[in-house]
Design a protein around this motif. Structure first.
Motif, PDB file in Angstrom:
ATOM      1  N   ALA A  21       1.961   4.106  11.142  1.00  0.00           N
ATOM      2  CA  ALA A  21       1.877   5.441  11.725  1.00  0.00           C
ATOM      3  C   ALA A  21       1.089   5.429  13.030  1.00  0.00           C
ATOM      4  O   ALA A  21       1.286   6.286  13.887  1.00  0.00           O
ATOM      5  CB  ALA A  21       1.220   6.401  10.734  1.00  0.00           C
ATOM      6  N   SER A  22       0.170   4.463  13.167  1.00  0.00           N
ATOM      7  CA  SER A  22      -0.640   4.336  14.379  1.00  0.00           C
ATOM      8  C   SER A  22      -1.331   2.983  14.354  1.00  0.00           C
ATOM      9  O   SER A  22      -1.347   2.297  13.331  1.00  0.00           O
ATOM     10  CB  SER A  22      -1.688   5.457  14.476  1.00  0.00           C
ATOM     11  N   LEU A  23      -1.926   2.628  15.500  1.00  0.00           N
ATOM     12  CA  LEU A  23      -2.688   1.392  15.620  1.00  0.00           C
ATOM     13  C   LEU A  23      -4.016   1.687  16.300  1.00  0.00           C
ATOM     14  O   LEU A  23      -4.039   2.256  17.402  1.00  0.00           O
ATOM     15  CB  LEU A  23      -1.916   0.359  16.447  1.00  0.00           C
ATOM     16  N   THR A  24      -5.106   1.292  15.654  1.00  0.00           N
ATOM     17  CA  THR A  24      -6.436   1.360  16.265  1.00  0.00           C
ATOM     18  C   THR A  24      -6.972  -0.047  16.444  1.00  0.00           C
ATOM     19  O   THR A  24      -7.095  -0.805  15.472  1.00  0.00           O
ATOM     20  CB  THR A  24      -7.415   2.176  15.403  1.00  0.00           C
ATOM     21  N   LEU A  25      -7.296  -0.400  17.687  1.00  0.00           N
ATOM     22  CA  LEU A  25      -7.947  -1.667  18.011  1.00  0.00           C
ATOM     23  C   LEU A  25      -9.431  -1.385  18.150  1.00  0.00           C
ATOM     24  O   LEU A  25      -9.864  -0.728  19.101  1.00  0.00           O
ATOM     25  CB  LEU A  25      -7.374  -2.242  19.307  1.00  0.00           C
ATOM     26  N   MET A  26     -10.214  -1.847  17.188  1.00  0.00           N
ATOM     27  CA  MET A  26     -11.651  -1.584  17.159  1.00  0.00           C
ATOM     28  C   MET A  26     -12.410  -2.804  17.681  1.00  0.00           C
ATOM     29  O   MET A  26     -12.374  -3.868  17.066  1.00  0.00           O
ATOM     30  CB  MET A  26     -12.102  -1.252  15.729  1.00  0.00           C
TER      31      MET A  26
ATOM     32  N   VAL B 193       0.838  -1.205   0.000  1.00  0.00           N
ATOM     33  CA  VAL B 193       0.000   0.000   0.000  1.00  0.00           C
ATOM     34  C   VAL B 193       0.864   1.244   0.000  1.00  0.00           C
ATOM     35  O   VAL B 193       0.529   2.261  -0.616  1.00  0.00           O
ATOM     36  CB  VAL B 193      -0.948  -0.027   1.225  1.00  0.00           C
ATOM     37  N   GLY B 194       1.989   1.179   0.697  1.00  0.00           N
ATOM     38  CA  GLY B 194       2.884   2.318   0.813  1.00  0.00           C
ATOM     39  C   GLY B 194       2.895   2.839   2.227  1.00  0.00           C
ATOM     40  O   GLY B 194       1.883   3.356   2.703  1.00  0.00           O
ATOM     41  N   THR B 195       3.994   2.695   2.892  1.00  0.00           N
ATOM     42  CA  THR B 195       4.083   3.074   4.305  1.00  0.00           C
ATOM     43  C   THR B 195       4.493   4.533   4.461  1.00  0.00           C
ATOM     44  O   THR B 195       5.043   5.123   3.528  1.00  0.00           O
ATOM     45  CB  THR B 195       5.099   2.169   5.020  1.00  0.00           C
ATOM     46  N   PRO B 196       4.243   5.127   5.647  1.00  0.00           N
ATOM     47  CA  PRO B 196       3.593   4.513   6.812  1.00  0.00           C
ATOM     48  C   PRO B 196       2.068   4.496   6.658  1.00  0.00           C
ATOM     49  O   PRO B 196       1.507   5.345   5.961  1.00  0.00           O
ATOM     50  CB  PRO B 196       4.005   5.423   7.961  1.00  0.00           C
ATOM     51  N   VAL B 197       1.424   3.519   7.307  1.00  0.00           N
ATOM     52  CA  VAL B 197      -0.032   3.426   7.251  1.00  0.00           C
ATOM     53  C   VAL B 197      -0.607   3.426   8.665  1.00  0.00           C
ATOM     54  O   VAL B 197       0.020   2.951   9.612  1.00  0.00           O
ATOM     55  CB  VAL B 197      -0.515   2.153   6.506  1.00  0.00           C
ATOM     56  N   HIS B 198      -1.805   3.987   8.772  1.00  0.00           N
ATOM     57  CA  HIS B 198      -2.593   3.860  10.001  1.00  0.00           C
ATOM     58  C   HIS B 198      -3.268   2.494   9.956  1.00  0.00           C
ATOM     59  O   HIS B 198      -4.055   2.213   9.057  1.00  0.00           O
ATOM     60  CB  HIS B 198      -3.640   4.970  10.087  1.00  0.00           C
ATOM     61  N   LEU B 199      -2.954   1.651  10.915  1.00  0.00           N
ATOM     62  CA  LEU B 199      -3.471   0.282  10.923  1.00  0.00           C
ATOM     63  C   LEU B 199      -4.700   0.210  11.829  1.00  0.00           C
ATOM     64  O   LEU B 199      -4.666   0.647  12.980  1.00  0.00           O
ATOM     65  CB  LEU B 199      -2.393  -0.671  11.428  1.00  0.00           C
ATOM     66  N   VAL B 200      -5.797  -0.358  11.291  1.00  0.00           N
ATOM     67  CA  VAL B 200      -7.054  -0.519  12.030  1.00  0.00           C
ATOM     68  C   VAL B 200      -7.462  -1.979  11.946  1.00  0.00           C
ATOM     69  O   VAL B 200      -7.569  -2.541  10.855  1.00  0.00           O
ATOM     70  CB  VAL B 200      -8.180   0.363  11.443  1.00  0.00           C
ATOM     71  N   GLY B 201      -7.700  -2.597  13.104  1.00  0.00           N
ATOM     72  CA  GLY B 201      -8.160  -3.975  13.125  1.00  0.00           C
ATOM     73  C   GLY B 201      -9.434  -4.115  13.924  1.00  0.00           C
ATOM     74  O   GLY B 201      -9.499  -3.682  15.080  1.00  0.00           O
ATOM     75  N   HIS B 202     -10.459  -4.692  13.299  1.00  0.00           N
ATOM     76  CA  HIS B 202     -11.738  -4.917  13.976  1.00  0.00           C
ATOM     77  C   HIS B 202     -11.774  -6.331  14.544  1.00  0.00           C
ATOM     78  O   HIS B 202     -11.581  -7.302  13.817  1.00  0.00           O
ATOM     79  CB  HIS B 202     -12.909  -4.721  13.009  1.00  0.00           C
ATOM     80  N   SER B 203     -12.007  -6.463  15.850  1.00  0.00           N
ATOM     81  CA  SER B 203     -12.212  -7.760  16.503  1.00  0.00           C
ATOM     82  C   SER B 203     -11.010  -8.678  16.261  1.00  0.00           C
ATOM     83  O   SER B 203      -9.885  -8.353  16.667  1.00  0.00           O
ATOM     84  CB  SER B 203     -13.532  -8.353  16.030  1.00  0.00           C
TER      85      SER B 203
END
Length: 293
Positions: free
Chosen positions: A130-135, A102-112
């Motif tokens: 760039a960041s991590l979101t735990l959804m 995709v091309g870094t850095p990326v904001h990573l989001v993971g659901h469940s």
């Protein structure tokens, strides 16, 4: 544990294949990376379509979004019966390859489940992110009632085909209550859900279901990673209780968002509020301050 808002990509989004060093993955992509790019990982029984309602509001906020079917999920290929191919470490390495493509850095989001795979990827190598979101994704194994449901599914998949299991699920529960359903809006959507179910590899469900029931608490490890973190959930969650998610956010020194009017899937229950919270975090909100939307 995931339910899509729609299977039709919104205006400005496109479905395509993402070529990576670990193979091809089906994705839906939207927006221009004025401010950044986000990689979105779906949950158990889910797919890239679970994020469809987030693409337009996040594009309007200046973010490119790439939602991906993981290995063996819906339209991404994977072995039918080789559970080792879906070990968490393997799936985490897929995420690292996706981020590079995709091309870094990326904001990573993971659901469940996607959140636990995202966490594993960050622990392997945080540098692409760039960041991590735990959804709606907790610190360790899922709740006991959900473990029981997942075990029933895993047991069924060892003796029945995917089509048989689908029919059994539909016979046991009304569509609005099934984990593989969720929205009672007509036959077209029901057929889409069935198509997604049949496209998912049984070994992926068996292996990742086991992971959900046995995942250790890795919050201390994750807290040591110098990366902005965000814990986002609905106001009610029967997979990981909300107080457990509150505590995890404190342990991570993470931004905490509770989305009013949402349950385990805020991305589909309240997509506008969820998109606002994600964009606010990515824009640089102080991760130590709790917030609600």
């Amino acid at each position: 544990m995931s339910r899509p808002f729609s299977f039709v990509p919104p205006a400005g989004a496109r479905a395509h294949r993402l070529n990576t060093g670990r193979g091809e993955f089906a994705v839906i992509e939207a927006g221009v990376a004025v401010k950044g790019t986000a990689l979105l990982l779906p949950g158990f029984t889910g797919s890239k379509e679970d994020f469809i309602a987030l693409h337009q509001p996040l594009a309007a906020s200046g973010y490119r979004t790439v939602a991906v079917d993981g290995r063996g999920q819906f339209e991404s290929d994977g072995p039918e019966h080789d559970e080792a191919a879906y070990a968490q470490d393997e799936l985490a390495r897929d995420v690292l390859a996706q981020a590079q493509a995709v091309g870094t850095p990326v904001h990573l989001v993971g659901h469940s489940l996607g959140g636990q795979i995202a966490r594993a990827a960050v622990l392997l190598d945080p540098t692409p992110f760039a960041s991590l979101t735990l959804m709606s994704s907790g610190p360790a194994q899922i709740s006991v009632p959900q473990q029981q449901r997942v075990k029933l599914l895993r047991d069924a998949l060892t003796v029945m085909g995917m089509a048989q299991v689908w029919e059994a699920i539909q016979a046991m529960e009304p569509p609005e209550d099934t984990e593989t359903g969720g929205l009672d809006s007509g036959l077209d959507e029901r057929e889409d859900l069935r198509r997604r179910w049949l496209g998912t590899k049984p070994a992926q469900l068996i292996a990742t279901g086991r992971q959900l029931c046995t995942e250790p608490d890795r919050v201390v490890e994750l807290a040591a990673v110098r990366l902005p973190k965000h814990v986002l959930s609905g106001a009610h969650d029967d997979t990981w209780p909300v107080p457990l998610l509150d505590d995890m956010a404190v342990r991570l020194k993470a931004m905490r968002t509770v989305v009013r009017g949402a349950e385990h899937s805020p991305n589909t229950d309240q997509p506008e509020r969820t998109a606002q919270a994600l964009a606010k975090f990515w824009d640089g909100t102080d991760g130590a301050q709790p917030t609600s939307t």
